[in-house]
Design a protein around this motif. Sequence first.
Motif, PDB file in Angstrom:
ATOM      1  N   GLU A   1       0.815  -1.114  -0.174  1.00  0.00           N
ATOM      2  CA  GLU A   1       0.056   0.022  -0.001  1.00  0.00           C
ATOM      3  C   GLU A   1       0.889   1.418   0.029  1.00  0.00           C
ATOM      4  O   GLU A   1       0.304   2.464   0.047  1.00  0.00           O
ATOM      5  N   LEU A   2       2.081   1.260   0.188  1.00  0.00           N
ATOM      6  CA  LEU A   2       2.961   2.458   0.086  1.00  0.00           C
ATOM      7  C   LEU A   2       3.044   2.807  -1.709  1.00  0.00           C
ATOM      8  O   LEU A   2       3.729   3.902  -1.618  1.00  0.00           O
TER       9      LEU A   2
ATOM     10  N   SER B   1       2.070   5.869  -3.091  1.00  0.00           N
ATOM     11  CA  SER B   1       0.652   6.419  -2.579  1.00  0.00           C
ATOM     12  C   SER B   1       0.676   7.453  -1.425  1.00  0.00           C
ATOM     13  O   SER B   1       1.703   7.940  -1.088  1.00  0.00           O
ATOM     14  N   PRO B   2      -0.378   7.860  -1.063  1.00  0.00           N
ATOM     15  CA  PRO B   2      -0.289   9.010   0.193  1.00  0.00           C
ATOM     16  C   PRO B   2       0.369   8.256   1.459  1.00  0.00           C
ATOM     17  O   PRO B   2       0.950   8.901   1.981  1.00  0.00           O
ATOM     18  N   ILE B   3       0.090   6.990   1.455  1.00  0.00           N
ATOM     19  CA  ILE B   3       0.839   6.209   2.886  1.00  0.00           C
ATOM     20  C   ILE B   3       2.263   6.193   2.536  1.00  0.00           C
ATOM     21  O   ILE B   3       3.029   6.569   3.463  1.00  0.00           O
ATOM     22  N   GLY B   4       2.792   5.868   1.263  1.00  0.00           N
ATOM     23  CA  GLY B   4       4.199   5.989   0.845  1.00  0.00           C
ATOM     24  C   GLY B   4       4.815   7.310   1.266  1.00  0.00           C
ATOM     25  O   GLY B   4       5.898   7.567   1.358  1.00  0.00           O
TER      26      GLY B   4
ATOM     27  N   ARG C   1      -6.559   6.269  -0.341  1.00  0.00           N
ATOM     28  CA  ARG C   1      -6.655   6.224   1.073  1.00  0.00           C
ATOM     29  C   ARG C   1      -5.549   6.854   1.717  1.00  0.00           C
ATOM     30  O   ARG C   1      -4.470   6.607   1.180  1.00  0.00           O
ATOM     31  N   LEU C   2      -5.649   7.456   2.851  1.00  0.00           N
ATOM     32  CA  LEU C   2      -4.753   7.884   3.771  1.00  0.00           C
ATOM     33  C   LEU C   2      -4.228   7.166   4.804  1.00  0.00           C
ATOM     34  O   LEU C   2      -4.964   6.148   5.113  1.00  0.00           O
ATOM     35  N   PRO C   3      -3.254   7.025   5.349  1.00  0.00           N
ATOM     36  CA  PRO C   3      -2.601   6.346   6.279  1.00  0.00           C
ATOM     37  C   PRO C   3      -3.689   6.400   7.379  1.00  0.00           C
ATOM     38  O   PRO C   3      -4.250   7.635   7.951  1.00  0.00           O
TER      39      PRO C   3
END
Length: 203
Positions: free
Chosen positions: A118-119, A129-132, A178-180
């Motif tokens: 999901e990164l 991604s936003p998580i990364g 999606r955000l973390p």
Amino acid sequence: EGREGWDFVVFNDHTQGPARPSSREATRKVLLERYLPLVLENRATPIIIETAAYRLPGVNNSKDLGSAREFQRRVREGVECYIEALEGKLPQSLAPRMAPVGTAYLHVHDEDRALWEELFDPFDNFHPSPIGTFLQGCVLHCVMFGSPPPLPGTEEEIAGLWRNARMMHRVGTGKDRRLPSVGEAEYLWNVAKELCGSTRENT
């Protein structure tokens, strides 16, 4: 002339650039011939991001670079080459630093494979991604200031980090990535702190 310089200048190469000898050498030459004079003129500490190897082997014409772990090893070697080239030309007060984003990604890979996936942006499997992006931001903050940024403690605080975002990639449905979660943000914050929270130089 009394003009103030910059504190830092951050370099971000195309991920495959430092991983291949030919493009690595071309970038090293450009760093020394074109960017080094600007770094010296502005009295800025250079930070070079060790970008993350792609999630899937072969994505974006990277088949020859191997698995994520092998790809990452090549990227890190290239960034270390850039660091070494600049070290010989800069005073100690402007010693170049590496931001080990890719190494942080691999750390997550080894501890939580699902979160590692999901990164990456699921549309192309190589952009963050936003998580990364959150993990990258924490790593950069640690390298610049010796500690991670303030840890967001609520979903609202996390959403606030993207309130003025210039752009977020979208999937076909038009929904934002999606955000973390609060828990994921805390975990990634600690990964950054563990890997590079004590690396601040020239304090």
